[in-house]
Scaffold this active site. Structure first.
Site, PDB file in Angstrom:
ATOM      1  N   CYS A 391      -3.465   4.064   4.608  1.00  0.00           N
ATOM      2  CA  CYS A 391      -2.374   3.285   5.205  1.00  0.00           C
ATOM      3  C   CYS A 391      -1.087   4.117   5.263  1.00  0.00           C
ATOM      4  O   CYS A 391      -0.944   4.956   6.153  1.00  0.00           O
ATOM      5  CB  CYS A 391      -2.198   1.979   4.439  1.00  0.00           C
ATOM      6  N   HIS A 525      -7.298  -0.436   4.352  1.00  0.00           N
ATOM      7  CA  HIS A 525      -7.471  -0.213   2.909  1.00  0.00           C
ATOM      8  C   HIS A 525      -8.952  -0.305   2.527  1.00  0.00           C
ATOM      9  O   HIS A 525      -9.430  -1.387   2.177  1.00  0.00           O
ATOM     10  CB  HIS A 525      -6.676  -1.263   2.129  1.00  0.00           C
ATOM     11  N   GLU A 527     -10.345   0.584  -0.094  1.00  0.00           N
ATOM     12  CA  GLU A 527     -10.543   0.283  -1.521  1.00  0.00           C
ATOM     13  C   GLU A 527     -10.807  -1.199  -1.767  1.00  0.00           C
ATOM     14  O   GLU A 527     -11.428  -1.569  -2.754  1.00  0.00           O
ATOM     15  CB  GLU A 527      -9.344   0.772  -2.360  1.00  0.00           C
TER      16      GLU A 527
HETATM   17  N1  GLN Z   1       4.844   0.703   4.751  1.00  0.00           N
HETATM   18  C1  GLN Z   1       3.797   0.865   5.689  1.00  0.00           C
HETATM   19  C2  GLN Z   1       3.728  -0.288   6.674  1.00  0.00           C
HETATM   20  O1  GLN Z   1       4.219  -1.344   6.431  1.00  0.00           O
HETATM   21  C3  GLN Z   1       2.457   1.054   5.010  1.00  0.00           C
HETATM   22  C4  GLN Z   1       1.970  -0.150   4.276  1.00  0.00           C
HETATM   23  C5  GLN Z   1       0.808   0.133   3.391  1.00  0.00           C
HETATM   24  O2  GLN Z   1       0.582   1.251   2.997  1.00  0.00           O
HETATM   25  N2  GLN Z   1       0.071  -0.894   3.015  1.00  0.00           N
HETATM   26  O3  GLN Z   1       3.130  -0.144   7.726  1.00  0.00           O
END
Ligand code: GLN
Length: 560
Positions: A391, A525, A527
């Site tokens: 992400c 994600h 994970e």
């Molecule tokens: N801050 C970034 C966003 O909002 C990544 C968010 C994250 O890593 N879950 O897109």
């Protein structure tokens, strides 16, 4: 017939109530029963999505996009059953629903009160969205008995048990039996007091699950049974263990599942099928070798913020029969500050990350620490160290590559302020036109969080495709910003492949570097979907790449 098990906690927090509930569910599953777990949170936030990771730890996202407590992660990992929005109840949600109903006039002018309106709403949540063939629903209430906040839940559970009868409901109370060094013995008094609190609320626990760091002597168990009005065989020892996957085995050895089945008059003759738990514990205790993964993040002081990540890495290790040691690197530590030493950040990073066999930048928010993370990504790219960017870790990898290889020195994300070169931004800022309008009409408005499971289409002949072995995958998201696809031609010219895209081709979901042994970023994600018995393919492949890196560096050192 559904049977309901309520799990409460006493004495103090952090005793592992979520793990206890998840382990019991796993034990019942191992005896062939169908289970579901549900968490009741006493706080007034509607969901934990707005809470700081420092306060609340990780926000676990379900397939259907609910932002929930990290215990739901344990539920999914221990049972393999996907949780839903209905499995995450908060006081905030209950109250906002009841108040909305009151405003609509649903209560026909009645005075709306905690009892019966809030407690009725809680009971509705217990019964809601359950499969008819379910055998057990395990309900965990957050907090500790005696807290003001959890009172409505305990009252609702009491009423519920009265309505359904004791043959369909069971109360398990998790307490602490501490060892007091000066007295040289385990003390039962805190547990007695905690049970008194419950009795005061009209709840008689059926089973006492006692956390302890050493076996509880028989007389102490009798004492607990006597003072807490519980059968001696229902005072169950919950000894400390060194891996969480040992908990179901320990509980079973202590007789927890047998007592639960006896309570419900179910056959407890056979043994639960726990061989897969044994083999996991065995693998964790006797790995063939070790690898070190540097996790470069902002919340590294608080491990709860990375709960699923830690587990997914360990699952990746199980798949390769290796132990994964996590080296937690505070991203800010890698940034140069004016006053400090004269060492340049690149040298500092080299020194700090030299022993890592793989580097991972996890999800995150805000500008703090990002230069350190970008520096770590640069190191991984240049030194050919396996890199996994999750992400935020993918977004920052794009920024790093744009700055270093595309020579876009001002490349950044609009999350950190306005920039002439928004490699990462909100969809609304850079995308207009028909496809964009379609997304907005579909409710997926850039500028709000993209939550839950989304489809992603993979390009063949890519690392991503070789990892998943299929063209269409579904993964869970939790982010606001997106990589700007308008820069794709420039990136691709320099060897960065967009290997996964949203079905409409607007949102980059996976990226990788052609001239690198293992460099992968993903907007979702992975994970959250990894299970001990089904390690996620991305973590399997990442750890395999780290093992390879370890072997190569050892070989290099030996021949030097
Ligand atoms: N801050 C970034 C966003 O909002 C990544 C968010 C994250 O890593 N879950 O897109």
């Amino acid at each position: 017939m559904i049977r309901y098990i309520f799990v409460t906690g006493g004495v103090l927090s952090s005793l592992g109530k979520g793990l206890a509930a998840a382990s019991l569910a796993a034990l019942l599953q191992a005896r062939g029963y169908k289970v579901r777990l549900r968490k009741f949170e006493p706080y007034l936030n509607v969901d934990p999505g707005t809470m700081s990771p420092y306060q609340h730890g990780e926000v676990y996202v379900t397939e259907d996009g609910a932002e929930t407590d990290l215990d739901l992660g344990h539920y999914e990992r221990f049972t393999g059953v996907s949780c839903r929005q209905s499995d995450a109840v908060t006081t905030g949600r209950i109250y906002s629903d009841v108040i909305a109903r009151e405003r609509r006039g649903d209560y026909l002018g009645a005075t709306v009160q905690v009892i019966p309106h809030i407690t009725d709403a809680i009971k509705d949540c217990i019964r809601a969205d359950l499969e008819p063939d379910l055998d057990f629903l395990i309900c965990e209430v957050g907090g500790t008995v005696g807290d003001i906040e959890s009172l409505p839940y305990l009252e609702a559970f009491r009423q519920f048990s009265n309505e359904e009868g004791s043959q369909r409901t069971l109360f398990i109370h998790l307490t602490l039996v501490p060892y007091i060094a000066s007295a040289g013995e385990l003390k039962t008094k805190p547990s007695q007091h905690s049970v008194k609190e419950l009795l005061h609320l009209g709840i008689q626990p059926d089973i006492l699950l006692c956390r302890c760091d050493r076996p509880i002597p028989q007389e102490a168990k009798y004492k607990l049974a006597l003072f807490c009005n519980i059968k001696p065989e229902c005072v169950i020892e919950a000894l400390d263990v060194d891996t969480i996957y040992q908990v179901p085995i320990c509980y079973s050895d202590a007789g927890l599942d047998i007592q639960v089945l006896r309570h419900f008059d179910l056959d407890a003759q056979n043994k639960p099928a726990l061989h897969r738990w044994h083999s996991i514990v065995d693998c964790l205790h006797h790995p063939r070798q070790e690898v070190t993964i540097a996790v470069v993040g902002k919340y590294v002081a608080l491990r709860d913020a990375y709960k699923s990540l830690i587990e997914a890495l360990s699952h990746g290790g199980i798949s390769q029969d290796v132990r994964v040691n996590i080296d937690w690197v505070d991203a800010e530590e890698l940034e140069q500050t004016e006053s400090e030493d004269a060492v340049l950040p690149a040298e500092k990073i080299l020194k700090r990350l030299r022993n890592a066999h793989g580097i991972l930048v996890p999800g995150g928010y805000g500008v703090r620490g990002t230069e350190g993370m970008i520096g770590a990504i640069r190191y991984a790219r240049e030194h050919k160290v396996p890199y996994l960017g999750i992400c935020f870790g993918m977004q920052l990898a794009m920024i790093e590559v744009a700055r270093s290889l595309l020579d876009l020195k001002e490349a950044s994300s609009t999350e950190f302020g306005s920039t002439p070169c928004p490699i990462v931004g909100l969809l609304t800022e850079w995308r207009k036109g028909e496809a964009y309008e379609r997304r907005v009409a579909g409710g997926n408005l850039g500028g709000t969080m993209r939550l839950g499971s989304y489809e992603c289409h993979l390009e063949t002949n890519t690392l991503a495709h070789s990892i998943y072995g299929q063209k269409v995958i579904c993964e869970r998201h939790r982010h606001r910003y997106e990589v700007n696809i308008d820069y794709r031609p420039q990136f691709e010219k320099l060897g960065m492949i967009f290997s996964g895209l949203s079905p409409d081709g607007i949102l980059p979901e996976m990226v990788e570097l052609r001239d690198h042994p293992w460099f992968l970023g993903m907007q979702f994600h992975p994970e959250l979907k990894s299970r001990p018995f089904e390690p996620h393919p991305v973590f399997k492949a990442f750890i395999a790449a780290a093992v390879k890196r370890g072997e190569e560096t050892r070989h290099m050192r030996d021949t030097e």
